[in-house]
Design a protein around this motif. Structure first.
Motif, PDB file in Angstrom:
ATOM      1  N   PRO A   7       0.820  -1.219   0.000  1.00 20.38           N
ATOM      2  CA  PRO A   7       0.000   0.000   0.000  1.00 20.38           C
ATOM      3  C   PRO A   7       0.852   1.267   0.000  1.00 20.38           C
ATOM      4  O   PRO A   7       1.994   1.277   0.466  1.00 20.38           O
ATOM      5  CB  PRO A   7      -0.795  -0.121   1.303  1.00 20.38           C
ATOM      6  N   LEU A   8       0.281   2.336  -0.557  1.00 21.39           N
ATOM      7  CA  LEU A   8       0.915   3.643  -0.529  1.00 21.39           C
ATOM      8  C   LEU A   8       0.492   4.363   0.746  1.00 21.39           C
ATOM      9  O   LEU A   8      -0.692   4.353   1.098  1.00 21.39           O
ATOM     10  CB  LEU A   8       0.497   4.470  -1.752  1.00 21.39           C
ATOM     11  N   GLY A   9       1.434   4.978   1.419  1.00 22.13           N
ATOM     12  CA  GLY A   9       1.101   5.609   2.695  1.00 22.13           C
ATOM     13  C   GLY A   9       1.699   6.988   2.857  1.00 22.13           C
ATOM     14  O   GLY A   9       2.781   7.282   2.345  1.00 22.13           O
ATOM     15  N   ILE A  10       0.963   7.842   3.566  1.00 26.36           N
ATOM     16  CA  ILE A  10       1.430   9.183   3.912  1.00 26.36           C
ATOM     17  C   ILE A  10       1.427   9.304   5.430  1.00 26.36           C
ATOM     18  O   ILE A  10       0.388   9.121   6.079  1.00 26.36           O
ATOM     19  CB  ILE A  10       0.509  10.277   3.336  1.00 26.36           C
ATOM     20  N   ASP A  11       2.574   9.610   6.007  1.00 32.15           N
ATOM     21  CA  ASP A  11       2.664   9.932   7.425  1.00 32.15           C
ATOM     22  C   ASP A  11       2.544  11.442   7.581  1.00 32.15           C
ATOM     23  O   ASP A  11       3.284  12.196   6.935  1.00 32.15           O
ATOM     24  CB  ASP A  11       3.996   9.463   8.018  1.00 32.15           C
ATOM     25  N   SER A  59       7.088   4.938   2.291  1.00 34.74           N
ATOM     26  CA  SER A  59       8.232   4.447   1.525  1.00 34.74           C
ATOM     27  C   SER A  59       8.768   5.589   0.672  1.00 34.74           C
ATOM     28  O   SER A  59       8.115   6.626   0.517  1.00 34.74           O
ATOM     29  CB  SER A  59       7.828   3.269   0.639  1.00 34.74           C
ATOM     30  N   GLU A  60       9.935   5.395   0.094  1.00 28.85           N
ATOM     31  CA  GLU A  60      10.652   6.483  -0.576  1.00 28.85           C
ATOM     32  C   GLU A  60       9.837   7.187  -1.655  1.00 28.85           C
ATOM     33  O   GLU A  60       9.853   8.420  -1.761  1.00 28.85           O
ATOM     34  CB  GLU A  60      11.949   5.941  -1.182  1.00 28.85           C
ATOM     35  N   PHE A  61       9.082   6.418  -2.459  1.00 35.79           N
ATOM     36  CA  PHE A  61       8.402   7.014  -3.603  1.00 35.79           C
ATOM     37  C   PHE A  61       6.883   7.106  -3.412  1.00 35.79           C
ATOM     38  O   PHE A  61       6.161   7.353  -4.380  1.00 35.79           O
ATOM     39  CB  PHE A  61       8.713   6.213  -4.868  1.00 35.79           C
ATOM     40  N   ASP A  62       6.388   6.933  -2.201  1.00 36.43           N
ATOM     41  CA  ASP A  62       4.938   6.946  -1.982  1.00 36.43           C
ATOM     42  C   ASP A  62       4.310   8.295  -2.332  1.00 36.43           C
ATOM     43  O   ASP A  62       3.254   8.346  -2.987  1.00 36.43           O
ATOM     44  CB  ASP A  62       4.608   6.579  -0.531  1.00 36.43           C
ATOM     45  N   ILE A 118       1.563   8.757  -5.261  1.00 34.13           N
ATOM     46  CA  ILE A 118       0.227   9.262  -4.943  1.00 34.13           C
ATOM     47  C   ILE A 118      -0.087  10.496  -5.782  1.00 34.13           C
ATOM     48  O   ILE A 118      -1.185  10.634  -6.331  1.00 34.13           O
ATOM     49  CB  ILE A 118       0.101   9.559  -3.436  1.00 34.13           C
ATOM     50  N   ASP A 119       0.879  11.396  -5.900  1.00 31.22           N
ATOM     51  CA  ASP A 119       0.671  12.579  -6.743  1.00 31.22           C
ATOM     52  C   ASP A 119       0.425  12.178  -8.193  1.00 31.22           C
ATOM     53  O   ASP A 119      -0.391  12.798  -8.891  1.00 31.22           O
ATOM     54  CB  ASP A 119       1.886  13.512  -6.667  1.00 31.22           C
ATOM     55  N   GLY A 120       1.131  11.141  -8.662  1.00 34.25           N
ATOM     56  CA  GLY A 120       0.939  10.668 -10.026  1.00 34.25           C
ATOM     57  C   GLY A 120      -0.465  10.134 -10.253  1.00 34.25           C
ATOM     58  O   GLY A 120      -1.106  10.433 -11.266  1.00 34.25           O
ATOM     59  N   LEU A 121      -0.967   9.363  -9.299  1.00 35.64           N
ATOM     60  CA  LEU A 121      -2.336   8.839  -9.391  1.00 35.64           C
ATOM     61  C   LEU A 121      -3.365   9.963  -9.323  1.00 35.64           C
ATOM     62  O   LEU A 121      -4.341   9.986 -10.079  1.00 35.64           O
ATOM     63  CB  LEU A 121      -2.588   7.841  -8.257  1.00 35.64           C
ATOM     64  N   ASN A 122      -3.135  10.892  -8.412  1.00 36.08           N
ATOM     65  CA  ASN A 122      -4.087  11.991  -8.220  1.00 36.08           C
ATOM     66  C   ASN A 122      -4.185  12.889  -9.445  1.00 36.08           C
ATOM     67  O   ASN A 122      -5.223  13.517  -9.683  1.00 36.08           O
ATOM     68  CB  ASN A 122      -3.688  12.824  -7.004  1.00 36.08           C
ATOM     69  N   HIS A 123      -3.119  12.953 -10.227  1.00 37.14           N
ATOM     70  CA  HIS A 123      -3.112  13.802 -11.428  1.00 37.14           C
ATOM     71  C   HIS A 123      -4.222  13.394 -12.395  1.00 37.14           C
ATOM     72  O   HIS A 123      -4.855  14.260 -13.028  1.00 37.14           O
ATOM     73  CB  HIS A 123      -1.747  13.687 -12.110  1.00 37.14           C
TER      74      HIS A 123
END
Length: 204
Positions: free
Chosen positions: A36-40, A50-53, A57-62
């Motif tokens: 899973p992609l996560g934002i703390d 993780s390093e590229f999360d 996420i920004d790429g998906l949101n675009h």
């Protein structure tokens, strides 16, 4: 009163954990993302689990027209919240120390708890406003324009707490260690009030 004052000092000091640990986490899981992609969410900025999360996420949101996740200097909260937390921790420790010296009563412990509770509620309210704005203020020229069954534009804001389905993603939002330490610290201050009050009534 001694035990109550020590508990007040410890409870206030627990707020400082927010400078070390994240206070909240939002995680997005989907079949195409085994991990899973996560934002703390920290009090001074966002960080990917993780390093590229964040980048992913920004790429998906675009595609659905969401704004890019904010940098620390793009949200006033990330500069104000650390000052508020540090001030309240220092005030709480001072109140506890004065209680330990017998200079003030346990009512001050309750006053600190009430003020911290109000500030916490305002912080949660502000956080929820940010989630709603982030998930509903979409670019009209986005690649994907999805609507609800009734024809209204679909919104993608994650839940304030708990689980929510966003397209084929499962979004989870929960407090992390910093937020848990904040809650325990506030609880300690409330318990300190009752212990101090009981000790005062017993002494009288």
């Amino acid at each position: 009163m001694k035990n109550a004052s020590i508990l007040m000092i410890v409870g206030s000091a627990l707020l400082l954990g927010l400078f070390v640990f994240p206070m909240w986490n939002i995680r997005l899981g989907a079949p195409q993302y085994p991990e899973p992609l996560g934002i703390d969410i920290h009090i001074n900025g966002l960080q990917g689990e993780s390093e590229f999360d964040i980048q992913n996420i920004d790429g998906l949101n675009h595609y659905i027209g969401m704004k890019v996740l904010p940098k620390p200097d793009e949200m006033w909260e990330f500069s104000v919240f650390p000052k508020v937390v540090l001030s309240m921790a220092a005030i709480g420790i001072l109140i506890g120390a004065l209680g330990l010296l017998g200079k003030i009563s346990s009512v001050w412990f309750l006053a600190w708890f009430v003020i911290m509770g109000i500030l916490g509620a305002l912080g949660i309210y502000d956080f929820n406003l940010w989630l709603v704005d982030y998930g509903s203020d979409l670019d009209p020229n986005a690649i994907l324009k999805l609507v609800n069954p009734d024809g209204t534009p679909m919104v993608y804001n994650p839940p304030l707490i708990g689980h929510k389905k966003l397209l084929n993603f499962d979004a989870f939002s929960y407090p992390r260690l910093g937020g848990i330490m904040l809650g325990i610290g506030m609880l300690f201050s409330l318990i300190a009030f009752f212990i101090g009050r009981k000790a005062t009534l017993k002494a009288n």
